[in-house]
Design a protein around this motif. Structure first.
Motif, mmCIF file in Angstrom:
data_model
loop_
_atom_site.group_PDB
_atom_site.id
_atom_site.type_symbol
_atom_site.label_atom_id
_atom_site.label_comp_id
_atom_site.label_asym_id
_atom_site.label_seq_id
_atom_site.Cartn_x
_atom_site.Cartn_y
_atom_site.Cartn_z
ATOM 1 N N THR A 9 -1.687 -1.734 8.243
ATOM 2 C CA THR A 9 -1.404 -1.719 6.706
ATOM 3 C C THR A 9 -2.578 -1.389 5.691
ATOM 4 O O THR A 9 -2.234 -1.312 4.471
ATOM 5 C CB THR A 9 -0.805 -2.864 6.034
ATOM 6 O OG1 THR A 9 -1.718 -3.921 6.385
ATOM 7 C CG2 THR A 9 0.588 -3.287 6.889
ATOM 8 N N VAL A 10 -3.599 -1.349 6.039
ATOM 9 C CA VAL A 10 -4.905 -1.186 5.263
ATOM 10 C C VAL A 10 -5.599 0.182 5.318
ATOM 11 O O VAL A 10 -5.895 0.703 6.580
ATOM 12 C CB VAL A 10 -6.127 -2.318 5.357
ATOM 13 C CG1 VAL A 10 -7.200 -2.104 4.506
ATOM 14 C CG2 VAL A 10 -5.634 -3.561 5.356
ATOM 15 N N ARG A 11 -5.646 1.000 4.258
ATOM 16 C CA ARG A 11 -6.357 2.343 4.546
ATOM 17 C C ARG A 11 -7.951 2.301 4.229
ATOM 18 O O ARG A 11 -8.176 1.654 3.136
ATOM 19 C CB ARG A 11 -5.536 3.155 3.104
ATOM 20 C CG ARG A 11 -6.211 4.467 3.101
ATOM 21 C CD ARG A 11 -5.349 5.192 2.002
ATOM 22 N NE ARG A 11 -5.671 6.620 1.929
ATOM 23 C CZ ARG A 11 -6.622 7.399 1.283
ATOM 24 N NH1 ARG A 11 -7.657 6.843 0.848
ATOM 25 N NH2 ARG A 11 -7.054 8.554 1.586
ATOM 26 N N LEU A 12 -8.482 2.643 5.380
ATOM 27 C CA LEU A 12 -9.873 2.548 5.569
ATOM 28 C C LEU A 12 -10.439 3.999 5.379
ATOM 29 O O LEU A 12 -10.014 4.966 5.987
ATOM 30 C CB LEU A 12 -10.228 1.564 6.853
ATOM 31 C CG LEU A 12 -9.553 0.555 7.144
ATOM 32 C CD1 LEU A 12 -9.508 -0.099 8.544
ATOM 33 C CD2 LEU A 12 -10.617 -0.690 6.354
ATOM 34 N N THR A 13 -11.689 4.073 4.521
ATOM 35 C CA THR A 13 -12.377 4.999 4.662
ATOM 36 C C THR A 13 -13.798 4.976 5.366
ATOM 37 O O THR A 13 -14.344 3.715 5.283
ATOM 38 C CB THR A 13 -12.831 5.563 3.201
ATOM 39 O OG1 THR A 13 -11.475 5.602 2.354
ATOM 40 C CG2 THR A 13 -13.659 6.936 3.260
ATOM 41 N N ILE A 14 -14.081 5.990 6.205
ATOM 42 C CA ILE A 14 -15.137 5.646 7.145
ATOM 43 C C ILE A 14 -16.311 6.385 6.541
ATOM 44 O O ILE A 14 -16.188 7.678 6.207
ATOM 45 C CB ILE A 14 -14.781 6.262 8.622
ATOM 46 C CG1 ILE A 14 -13.473 5.571 9.288
ATOM 47 C CG2 ILE A 14 -15.827 6.094 9.547
ATOM 48 C CD1 ILE A 14 -13.050 6.264 10.467
ATOM 49 N N HIS A 68 -22.266 2.739 10.860
ATOM 50 C CA HIS A 68 -21.185 3.234 9.970
ATOM 51 C C HIS A 68 -20.558 2.090 9.169
ATOM 52 O O HIS A 68 -20.727 0.892 9.280
ATOM 53 C CB HIS A 68 -19.915 4.077 10.499
ATOM 54 C CG HIS A 68 -20.708 5.344 11.213
ATOM 55 N ND1 HIS A 68 -20.542 5.458 12.661
ATOM 56 C CD2 HIS A 68 -21.481 6.202 10.842
ATOM 57 C CE1 HIS A 68 -21.158 6.399 12.806
ATOM 58 N NE2 HIS A 68 -21.771 7.064 11.793
ATOM 59 N N ARG A 69 -19.704 2.492 7.880
ATOM 60 C CA ARG A 69 -19.374 1.350 7.046
ATOM 61 C C ARG A 69 -17.912 1.838 6.915
ATOM 62 O O ARG A 69 -17.456 3.174 6.860
ATOM 63 C CB ARG A 69 -20.191 1.507 5.867
ATOM 64 C CG ARG A 69 -19.522 0.579 4.810
ATOM 65 C CD ARG A 69 -20.393 0.700 3.279
ATOM 66 N NE ARG A 69 -20.196 2.203 2.957
ATOM 67 C CZ ARG A 69 -21.045 2.510 1.727
ATOM 68 N NH1 ARG A 69 -22.014 1.641 1.304
ATOM 69 N NH2 ARG A 69 -20.993 3.713 1.402
ATOM 70 N N LEU A 70 -17.046 0.843 6.611
ATOM 71 C CA LEU A 70 -15.526 1.239 6.384
ATOM 72 C C LEU A 70 -15.434 0.800 4.767
ATOM 73 O O LEU A 70 -15.894 -0.581 4.615
ATOM 74 C CB LEU A 70 -14.661 0.250 7.501
ATOM 75 C CG LEU A 70 -14.844 0.451 8.765
ATOM 76 C CD1 LEU A 70 -13.989 -0.598 9.343
ATOM 77 C CD2 LEU A 70 -14.472 1.973 9.126
ATOM 78 N N GLN A 71 -14.661 1.279 4.057
ATOM 79 C CA GLN A 71 -14.423 0.917 2.747
ATOM 80 C C GLN A 71 -12.922 0.893 2.491
ATOM 81 O O GLN A 71 -12.064 1.764 2.823
ATOM 82 C CB GLN A 71 -14.972 1.880 1.832
ATOM 83 C CG GLN A 71 -16.581 1.730 1.932
ATOM 84 C CD GLN A 71 -17.150 2.700 0.874
ATOM 85 O OE1 GLN A 71 -17.513 2.444 -0.251
ATOM 86 N NE2 GLN A 71 -17.341 3.964 1.429
ATOM 87 N N TYR A 72 -12.336 -0.196 1.570
ATOM 88 C CA TYR A 72 -11.025 -0.269 1.301
ATOM 89 C C TYR A 72 -10.786 -1.072 -0.107
ATOM 90 O O TYR A 72 -11.887 -1.721 -0.243
ATOM 91 C CB TYR A 72 -9.950 -0.835 2.469
ATOM 92 C CG TYR A 72 -10.356 -2.180 2.538
ATOM 93 C CD1 TYR A 72 -9.346 -3.402 1.877
ATOM 94 C CD2 TYR A 72 -11.366 -2.824 3.461
ATOM 95 C CE1 TYR A 72 -9.475 -4.427 2.053
ATOM 96 C CE2 TYR A 72 -11.163 -4.083 3.596
ATOM 97 C CZ TYR A 72 -10.404 -5.074 3.046
ATOM 98 O OH TYR A 72 -10.589 -6.327 3.301
ATOM 99 N N SER A 73 -9.887 -0.734 -0.736
ATOM 100 C CA SER A 73 -9.549 -1.688 -1.928
ATOM 101 C C SER A 73 -8.092 -2.458 -1.597
ATOM 102 O O SER A 73 -7.285 -1.656 -1.184
ATOM 103 C CB SER A 73 -9.338 -0.749 -3.043
ATOM 104 O OG SER A 73 -10.607 0.122 -3.431
#
Length: 106
Positions: A9-14, A68-73
């Motif tokens: 359910t979480v939209r993650l940007t790589i 790498h890094r994952l980002q989400y709000s």
């Protein structure tokens, strides 16, 4: 066993935030956005202002490494998860389980 898509359910940007000293370009991910399940990992030795361990399960993505890094709000809070470990359960190329650290700042 793969994780149910309803739990992703979480939209993650790589992204690839580390500087390259050899002049090579950062990794261009395809896809650069995935949906995953984010859950706390078992407590670690970090103090209250140290990194928080998080497990992230996403569909298999061949390009992700510990660089790498994952980002989400979520709920108005931006999160940055630094990938520290990558597991491909059963070597089946269905899911990746990522051990990540999020550094919380007061």
């Amino acid at each position: 066993m793969p994780i149910a898509s309803g739990r992703r359910t979480v939209r993650l940007t790589i992204d690839d935030p580390l500087p390259r000293h050899d002049g090579t370009a950062p990794t261009q991910f395809s896809p650069s956005v995935v949906y995953g399940a984010v859950q706390p990992a078992a407590p670690g030795p970090a103090d209250e202002n140290g990194p928080v361990a998080v497990l992230v399960t996403i569909p298999f993505h061949r390009q992700i490494t510990t660089n790498h890094r994952l980002q989400y709000s979520r709920h108005g809070v931006d999160h940055q998860l630094w990938v520290r470990g990558v597991q491909n359960p059963d070597l089946a190329d269905r899911d990746l389980v990522l051990y990540c650290e999020e550094v919380l700042t007061p």
